[in-house]
Design a protein around this motif. Structure first.
Motif, PDB file in Angstrom:
ATOM      1  N   VAL A   1       0.850  -1.189   0.000  1.00 26.68           N
ATOM      2  CA  VAL A   1       0.000   0.000   0.000  1.00 26.68           C
ATOM      3  C   VAL A   1       0.891   1.247   0.000  1.00 26.68           C
ATOM      4  O   VAL A   1       1.817   1.363   0.822  1.00 26.68           O
ATOM      5  CB  VAL A   1      -0.932   0.021   1.225  1.00 26.68           C
ATOM      6  N   ASP A   2       0.628   2.152  -0.911  1.00 29.37           N
ATOM      7  CA  ASP A   2       1.423   3.375  -1.029  1.00 29.37           C
ATOM      8  C   ASP A   2       1.161   4.279   0.176  1.00 29.37           C
ATOM      9  O   ASP A   2       0.018   4.644   0.454  1.00 29.37           O
ATOM     10  CB  ASP A   2       1.053   4.099  -2.334  1.00 29.37           C
ATOM     11  N   GLU A   3       2.233   4.649   0.885  1.00 24.27           N
ATOM     12  CA  GLU A   3       2.087   5.513   2.056  1.00 24.27           C
ATOM     13  C   GLU A   3       1.532   6.887   1.691  1.00 24.27           C
ATOM     14  O   GLU A   3       0.915   7.557   2.521  1.00 24.27           O
ATOM     15  CB  GLU A   3       3.437   5.670   2.756  1.00 24.27           C
ATOM     16  N   GLN A   4       1.750   7.317   0.458  1.00 23.26           N
ATOM     17  CA  GLN A   4       1.239   8.624   0.038  1.00 23.26           C
ATOM     18  C   GLN A   4      -0.287   8.660   0.050  1.00 23.26           C
ATOM     19  O   GLN A   4      -0.878   9.737   0.242  1.00 23.26           O
ATOM     20  CB  GLN A   4       1.763   8.963  -1.358  1.00 23.26           C
ATOM     21  N   GLN A   5      -0.912   7.500  -0.140  1.00 24.16           N
ATOM     22  CA  GLN A   5      -2.378   7.466  -0.070  1.00 24.16           C
ATOM     23  C   GLN A   5      -2.858   7.757   1.350  1.00 24.16           C
ATOM     24  O   GLN A   5      -3.850   8.455   1.538  1.00 24.16           O
ATOM     25  CB  GLN A   5      -2.880   6.092  -0.534  1.00 24.16           C
ATOM     26  N   TYR A   6      -2.152   7.200   2.355  1.00 23.12           N
ATOM     27  CA  TYR A   6      -2.503   7.506   3.744  1.00 23.12           C
ATOM     28  C   TYR A   6      -2.299   8.987   4.036  1.00 23.12           C
ATOM     29  O   TYR A   6      -3.123   9.624   4.714  1.00 23.12           O
ATOM     30  CB  TYR A   6      -1.655   6.665   4.697  1.00 23.12           C
ATOM     31  N   GLU A   7      -1.198   9.549   3.533  1.00 21.01           N
ATOM     32  CA  GLU A   7      -0.919  10.963   3.780  1.00 21.01           C
ATOM     33  C   GLU A   7      -1.956  11.857   3.114  1.00 21.01           C
ATOM     34  O   GLU A   7      -2.420  12.842   3.711  1.00 21.01           O
ATOM     35  CB  GLU A   7       0.481  11.295   3.261  1.00 21.01           C
ATOM     36  N   ALA A   8      -2.334  11.499   1.884  1.00 17.10           N
ATOM     37  CA  ALA A   8      -3.353  12.296   1.193  1.00 17.10           C
ATOM     38  C   ALA A   8      -4.694  12.207   1.910  1.00 17.10           C
ATOM     39  O   ALA A   8      -5.413  13.221   2.045  1.00 17.10           O
ATOM     40  CB  ALA A   8      -3.492  11.822  -0.249  1.00 17.10           C
TER      41      ALA A   8
ATOM     42  N   ILE B   1      -4.560  14.359   5.019  1.00 14.18           N
ATOM     43  CA  ILE B   1      -4.663  15.789   4.690  1.00 14.18           C
ATOM     44  C   ILE B   1      -6.107  16.173   4.399  1.00 14.18           C
ATOM     45  O   ILE B   1      -6.573  17.262   4.737  1.00 14.18           O
ATOM     46  CB  ILE B   1      -3.752  16.110   3.490  1.00 14.18           C
ATOM     47  N   ASP B   2      -6.852  15.248   3.786  1.00 14.22           N
ATOM     48  CA  ASP B   2      -8.269  15.506   3.490  1.00 14.22           C
ATOM     49  C   ASP B   2      -9.152  15.395   4.723  1.00 14.22           C
ATOM     50  O   ASP B   2     -10.373  15.578   4.620  1.00 14.22           O
ATOM     51  CB  ASP B   2      -8.769  14.528   2.430  1.00 14.22           C
ATOM     52  N   GLY B   3      -8.573  15.062   5.872  1.00 13.30           N
ATOM     53  CA  GLY B   3      -9.334  15.004   7.114  1.00 13.30           C
ATOM     54  C   GLY B   3      -9.829  13.634   7.503  1.00 13.30           C
ATOM     55  O   GLY B   3     -10.635  13.506   8.434  1.00 13.30           O
ATOM     56  N   ALA B   4      -9.366  12.592   6.828  1.00 12.98           N
ATOM     57  CA  ALA B   4      -9.809  11.236   7.153  1.00 12.98           C
ATOM     58  C   ALA B   4      -9.111  10.739   8.412  1.00 12.98           C
ATOM     59  O   ALA B   4      -7.886  10.839   8.535  1.00 12.98           O
ATOM     60  CB  ALA B   4      -9.511  10.289   5.989  1.00 12.98           C
TER      61      ALA B   4
ATOM     62  N   VAL C   1      -8.660   3.160   2.218  1.00 11.12           N
ATOM     63  CA  VAL C   1      -7.313   2.950   1.664  1.00 11.12           C
ATOM     64  C   VAL C   1      -6.836   1.525   1.905  1.00 11.12           C
ATOM     65  O   VAL C   1      -6.503   0.797   0.970  1.00 11.12           O
ATOM     66  CB  VAL C   1      -6.305   3.964   2.263  1.00 11.12           C
ATOM     67  N   THR C   2      -6.816   1.120   3.181  1.00  8.25           N
ATOM     68  CA  THR C   2      -6.252  -0.190   3.511  1.00  8.25           C
ATOM     69  C   THR C   2      -7.113  -1.327   2.979  1.00  8.25           C
ATOM     70  O   THR C   2      -6.614  -2.249   2.314  1.00  8.25           O
ATOM     71  CB  THR C   2      -6.097  -0.337   5.032  1.00  8.25           C
ATOM     72  N   LEU C   3      -8.407  -1.275   3.277  1.00  9.24           N
ATOM     73  CA  LEU C   3      -9.287  -2.387   2.899  1.00  9.24           C
ATOM     74  C   LEU C   3      -9.364  -2.599   1.388  1.00  9.24           C
ATOM     75  O   LEU C   3      -9.256  -3.741   0.930  1.00  9.24           O
ATOM     76  CB  LEU C   3     -10.682  -2.158   3.494  1.00  9.24           C
ATOM     77  N   PRO C   4      -9.544  -1.545   0.558  1.00  7.27           N
ATOM     78  CA  PRO C   4      -9.533  -1.792  -0.893  1.00  7.27           C
ATOM     79  C   PRO C   4      -8.217  -2.373  -1.404  1.00  7.27           C
ATOM     80  O   PRO C   4      -8.212  -3.141  -2.366  1.00  7.27           O
ATOM     81  CB  PRO C   4      -9.786  -0.397  -1.481  1.00  7.27           C
ATOM     82  N   ALA C   5      -7.105  -2.018  -0.739  1.00 12.14           N
ATOM     83  CA  ALA C   5      -5.804  -2.500  -1.202  1.00 12.14           C
ATOM     84  C   ALA C   5      -5.619  -3.993  -0.934  1.00 12.14           C
ATOM     85  O   ALA C   5      -4.991  -4.704  -1.725  1.00 12.14           O
ATOM     86  CB  ALA C   5      -4.689  -1.701  -0.546  1.00 12.14           C
TER      87      ALA C   5
END
Length: 288
Positions: free
Chosen positions: A174-181, A184-187, A196-200
């Motif tokens: 899983v790309d860490e940038q997805q967690y960071e994005a 940032i969006d407030g998730a 992020v995690t479950l779809p991956a």
């Protein structure tokens, strides 16, 4: 690359596909002295006996109950453990926890059952403590009502850590940038896990679930055989032990082969059906 694959392919061709020829004894009154082709044909007679045998259906029912309990309570544990390990930031702590969780997988079922007996048996550690405190003792190992939850607990203790390997490998992709994005969006943590995690890791979860369904009627031959006498065959007899006692112990090889073939056919049908459902839900499944 093909030369490297050759030993593995040869193993499966010889010991898995080649061994399928032996299923012919399910349609024969097999006598070892007459050989595979010299034994008389009985057609579907062994299957008719099998379907009329109450002991066989008891073993099927016991197998299904244990399989469902393992599917519901064991299957999510490796995933949850992998998620917890994935969140650990200290690599040394994570490696230590992984090593401790993996270790029981390499212990034989003989040792695992003996450990549980020493702790939960009639004269085990638990009852020794209860007796010393003046309390009533409980025989968990010999209690038929506690047998099915007990065997599921044994599987969780022994193999949950080993089952995390595939999930950890999927989480590592899983790309860490997805967690960071997402952050940032407030998730929050839960929404990051859900979106992020479950779809991956969902394709891996579906793949393992399909494979588990195909093996659902195999609930641990050694584990059941070692504890069968403690609670009786009415509770602990599963298809694998039924085949063993009918064929190896009783010498009724054709009848035992019919029961084993029935189990294999049901497992193959479950894999086929689950794979079709996965395709309809947009997942890759085991095969196209």
């Amino acid at each position: 690359m093909f030369l490297l694959m050759l030993p593995g392919v040869a193993y499966f061709l010889l010991f898995h596909y080649g061994a399928l020829v032996g299923n012919v004894i399910a349609f024969k009154e097999y006598v070892p002295f007459d050989g595979l082709w010299g034994s008389p044909w009985v057609g579907l007679g062994n299957f008719q006996r099998m379907f009329e045998d109450a002991a066989f259906w008891d073993s099927v029912l016991n197998t299904l109950w244990i399989a469902v309990l393992q599917l519901v309570f064991y299957f999510p544990v490796p995933l949850g453990l992998a998620l917890l390990l994935h969140t650990l930031t200290w690599s040394s702590v994570r490696r230590f926890v992984q090593s401790v969780a993996y270790l029981p997988h390499f212990i034989s079922w003989v040792i695992v059952v003996a450990l549980f007996q020493q702790v939960l048996g009639d004269t085990g550690l638990l009852n020794s403590g209860l007796s010393g405190a003046g309390l009533h003792t409980v025989d968990i190992i010999g209690n038929p009502d506690a047998f099915q939850p007990l065997v599921v607990a044994q599987v969780i203790w022994k193999d949950a850590g080993w089952g995390t390997i595939i999930f950890l490998a999927a989480l590592a992709q899983v790309d860490e940038q997805q967690y960071e994005a997402a952050a940032i969006d407030g998730a929050g943590p839960w929404r990051r896990f859900w979106h992020v995690t479950l779809p991956a890791i969902r394709p891996v979860v579906v793949l393992l679930l399909i494979m588990r369904l195909g093996d659902i009627l195999s609930v641990g031959f050694e584990q059941m055989l070692l504890q069968r006498d403690a609670v009786g065959p009415e509770t602990a007899e599963v298809i694998d032990t039924f085949v063993y006692y009918q064929g190896i112990v009783g010498g009724d090889y054709g009848f035992a082969a019919a029961a084993g073939l029935f189990k294999g056919v049901v497992g193959a049908l479950l894999v086929y059906a689950a794979n079709k459902v996965a395709h309809r839900l947009g997942e890759q499944g085991v095969y196209k």
